[in-house]
Design a protein around this motif. Structure first.
Motif, mmCIF file in Angstrom:
data_model
loop_
_atom_site.group_PDB
_atom_site.id
_atom_site.type_symbol
_atom_site.label_atom_id
_atom_site.label_comp_id
_atom_site.label_asym_id
_atom_site.label_seq_id
_atom_site.Cartn_x
_atom_site.Cartn_y
_atom_site.Cartn_z
ATOM 1 N N LEU A 15 0.830 -1.203 0.000
ATOM 2 C CA LEU A 15 0.000 0.000 0.000
ATOM 3 C C LEU A 15 0.866 1.256 0.000
ATOM 4 C CD1 LEU A 15 -2.872 1.184 0.155
ATOM 5 C CD2 LEU A 15 -2.660 1.066 2.639
ATOM 6 N N LEU A 16 1.924 1.262 0.815
ATOM 7 C CA LEU A 16 2.865 2.390 0.839
ATOM 8 C C LEU A 16 3.493 2.586 -0.535
ATOM 9 C CD1 LEU A 16 4.592 4.560 2.275
ATOM 10 C CD2 LEU A 16 6.190 2.714 2.873
ATOM 11 N N HIS A 18 2.365 1.735 -3.535
ATOM 12 C CA HIS A 18 1.448 2.228 -4.564
ATOM 13 C C HIS A 18 0.903 3.620 -4.248
ATOM 14 C CE1 HIS A 18 1.585 -0.959 -7.469
ATOM 15 N NE2 HIS A 18 1.860 -1.739 -6.443
ATOM 16 N N ALA A 19 0.791 3.973 -2.982
ATOM 17 C CA ALA A 19 0.434 5.354 -2.635
ATOM 18 C C ALA A 19 1.561 6.292 -3.062
ATOM 19 C CB ALA A 19 0.178 5.467 -1.135
ATOM 20 N N THR A 20 2.804 5.868 -2.866
ATOM 21 C CA THR A 20 3.966 6.660 -3.276
ATOM 22 C C THR A 20 3.980 6.847 -4.788
ATOM 23 O OG1 THR A 20 5.216 5.832 -1.382
ATOM 24 C CG2 THR A 20 6.487 6.755 -3.203
ATOM 25 N N LEU A 22 1.401 6.710 -6.784
ATOM 26 C CA LEU A 22 0.278 7.579 -7.145
ATOM 27 C C LEU A 22 0.660 9.044 -6.947
ATOM 28 C CD1 LEU A 22 -2.644 8.036 -8.012
ATOM 29 C CD2 LEU A 22 -3.313 7.682 -5.624
ATOM 30 N N ILE A 23 1.345 9.342 -5.860
ATOM 31 C CA ILE A 23 1.800 10.721 -5.618
ATOM 32 C C ILE A 23 2.741 11.168 -6.728
ATOM 33 C CG2 ILE A 23 3.195 12.173 -4.082
ATOM 34 C CD1 ILE A 23 1.951 10.509 -1.749
ATOM 35 N N TYR A 60 6.809 12.579 -2.304
ATOM 36 C CA TYR A 60 7.154 11.365 -3.054
ATOM 37 C C TYR A 60 8.559 10.886 -2.692
ATOM 38 C CZ TYR A 60 9.327 8.720 -6.768
ATOM 39 O OH TYR A 60 10.062 7.791 -7.452
ATOM 40 N N LEU A 63 8.701 9.402 0.843
ATOM 41 C CA LEU A 63 8.014 8.111 0.904
ATOM 42 C C LEU A 63 8.761 7.038 0.110
ATOM 43 C CD1 LEU A 63 4.263 9.160 0.636
ATOM 44 C CD2 LEU A 63 5.494 8.342 2.658
ATOM 45 N N THR A 67 9.926 3.424 1.328
ATOM 46 C CA THR A 67 9.517 2.236 0.587
ATOM 47 C C THR A 67 10.725 1.357 0.282
ATOM 48 O OG1 THR A 67 7.670 3.429 -0.409
ATOM 49 C CG2 THR A 67 8.396 1.447 -1.538
ATOM 50 N N CYS A 83 2.960 3.794 -12.690
ATOM 51 C CA CYS A 83 2.880 5.246 -12.964
ATOM 52 C C CYS A 83 2.413 5.506 -14.388
ATOM 53 C CB CYS A 83 4.244 5.906 -12.731
ATOM 54 S SG CYS A 83 4.727 5.951 -11.007
ATOM 55 N N TRP A 86 -1.355 5.203 -14.311
ATOM 56 C CA TRP A 86 -1.973 6.367 -13.687
ATOM 57 C C TRP A 86 -1.915 7.598 -14.596
ATOM 58 C CZ3 TRP A 86 -5.344 6.091 -10.148
ATOM 59 C CH2 TRP A 86 -5.267 5.153 -9.108
#
Length: 122
Positions: A15-16, A18-20, A22-23, A60, A63, A67, A83, A86
């Motif tokens: 999760l960390l 993919h959140a990174t 996404l940012i 980013y 994080l 990661t 990425c 996205w």
């Protein structure tokens, strides 16, 4: 119980990651919007998007370092292909960019590659 904790830790790390990512994709979108405003000779719009992009890139980068501490380098970088997915979605939904059949096929291949990388690590 120990196996459950390991599974939860892996899920949180994923999760960390993919959140990174996404940012990072959001920062890319902000850079594109800044460039469009620059081309339109809109100095205040350009400045606004650059000022939004800078903290996004800072978050980013912080994080991303966290990661990389938590997972193998090849796994983390193998997931960076997300990425592309996205940014293609942002380009289509926000900027009105088209998705051709060739681009769609490429996106499917990228997604398949990321899936292979994710499922190949234990």
């Amino acid at each position: 119980m120990k196996k459950s904790l390991i599974s939860r830790t892996r899920a949180l790390n994923l999760l960390l990651l993919h959140a990174t990512l996404l940012i990072y994709a959001v920062a890319s979108l902000l850079a594109k919007l800044a460039g469009l405003r620059l081309a339109a000779q809109d100095a205040s719009g350009t400045l606004m998007f650059v000022l939004l992009e800078a903290p996004a890139l800072l978050v980013y980068s912080l994080l991303w370092q966290q990661t990389l501490k938590r997972m193998p380098l090849s796994f983390a970088y193998g997931n960076k292909g997300v990425c592309i997915l996205w940014t293609a979605l942002f380009g289509w939904a926000i900027l009105g960019e088209s998705i051709s059949w060739g681009k769609a096929a490429g996106l499917v291949l990228v997604f398949a590659g990321v899936t292979l990388v994710v499922t190949d690590h234990d």
